[in-house]
Design an enzyme around this catalytic site. Structure first.
Site, PDB file in Angstrom:
ATOM      1  N   HIS A  94       0.833  -1.209   0.000  1.00  0.00           N
ATOM      2  CA  HIS A  94       0.000   0.000   0.000  1.00  0.00           C
ATOM      3  C   HIS A  94       0.869   1.262   0.000  1.00  0.00           C
ATOM      4  O   HIS A  94       0.624   2.194  -0.774  1.00  0.00           O
ATOM      5  CB  HIS A  94      -0.919   0.000   1.217  1.00  0.00           C
ATOM      6  N   GLU A  95       1.870   1.291   0.878  1.00  0.00           N
ATOM      7  CA  GLU A  95       2.741   2.467   0.934  1.00  0.00           C
ATOM      8  C   GLU A  95       3.526   2.640  -0.363  1.00  0.00           C
ATOM      9  O   GLU A  95       3.753   3.759  -0.821  1.00  0.00           O
ATOM     10  CB  GLU A  95       3.683   2.371   2.131  1.00  0.00           C
ATOM     11  N   HIS A  98       1.677   4.476  -2.996  1.00  0.00           N
ATOM     12  CA  HIS A  98       1.829   5.931  -2.991  1.00  0.00           C
ATOM     13  C   HIS A  98       3.079   6.352  -3.771  1.00  0.00           C
ATOM     14  O   HIS A  98       3.074   7.382  -4.459  1.00  0.00           O
ATOM     15  CB  HIS A  98       1.922   6.440  -1.558  1.00  0.00           C
ATOM     16  N   HIS A 102       3.231   8.782  -6.972  1.00  0.00           N
ATOM     17  CA  HIS A 102       4.155   9.912  -7.089  1.00  0.00           C
ATOM     18  C   HIS A 102       4.931   9.847  -8.398  1.00  0.00           C
ATOM     19  O   HIS A 102       5.065  10.852  -9.110  1.00  0.00           O
ATOM     20  CB  HIS A 102       5.120   9.898  -5.901  1.00  0.00           C
TER      21      HIS A 102
END
Length: 225
Positions: A94-95, A98, A102
């Protein structure tokens, strides 16, 4: 009516947090298909998406995982970094979702990032401004209005966060299945864990909206007097 809404939001927030904690503990006991730790999962997902300038680090605490776009780091909590569980894999992926957002200039993430300086300022001052506004509402209602505007920025940030978090989870689940790290029922476990995490963001956004409406009602109530 507004107090009933606050009560319901508080109840749902408690239930969402308890559900997240329970599911994280449950899925922390289920290993990934290939035994990769959270750190290894994160590094593999970054490489698979052609991202080589993001560093995976360990950060203290529980469920303190986050991606920092300013220094391009995926920060995994201690319980995720070294664990080879489905829960750890889901959080790590999940992280990294991100980080992929980006790298691909995902519009909602760019919008959220652009709001950070404004929200940081608003969060620092809104409580004091709202307190002063309530105390001085009869003589200087403009202060209350300024406080409402500051609070509205934090509420907007909460709602902008929702598509960012949901998309990161979608990317994570899809990649976990494609990479063979979590397939079949284990992919469902990872999806369930991330869905519980998403509920906490939804409840937080609704709670912020309810509070904003409460302050607006105070301001409008004074205006009608």
């Amino acid at each position: 009516m507004i107090y009933l809404i606050f009560g319901l939001v508080a109840l749902f927030s408690f239930l969402a947090q308890q559900s997240l904690k329970s599911k994280f503990e449950r899925y922390s006991r289920i290993p990934t298909d290939n035994g990769l730790t959270g750190r290894q999962v994160a590094e593999k997902m970054l490489r698979d998406n052609g991202i080589y300038d993001v560093i995976v680090t360990s950060t203290p605490g529980m469920l303190t995982d986050h991606y920092n776009p300013s220094n391009r780091t995926v920060n995994l909590s201690e319980g995720v970094f070294a664990s080879n569980s489905i829960a750890a894999a889901a959080v790590a992926a999940h992280e990294c979702g991100h980080a992929v957002q980006h790298a691909t200039a995902y519009a909602p993430l760019r919008l959220r990032s652009s709001l950070v300086p404004v929200v940081s300022f608003a969060s620092q001052w809104m409580s004091w401004v709202l307190l002063a506004g309530i105390l001085l509402i009869e003589t200087m209602p403009q202060i209350m209005l300024v406080g409402i505007i500051l609070f509205a920025m934090t509420t907007l940030f909460s709602f902008v966060t929702l598509p960012v978090e949901i998309d990161a989870s979608r990317r994570a689940i899809a990649w976990l299945g494609q990479s063979g790290i979590a397939t079949g029922s284990k992919n469902g476990n990872a999806r369930d864990a991330l869905k519980s995490a998403a509920y906490t963001y939804v409840v937080a956004a609704l709670g912020s909206l309810a509070t904003l409406i409460y302050y607006v009602m105070i301001f409008l109530g004074r205006s009608r007097d």
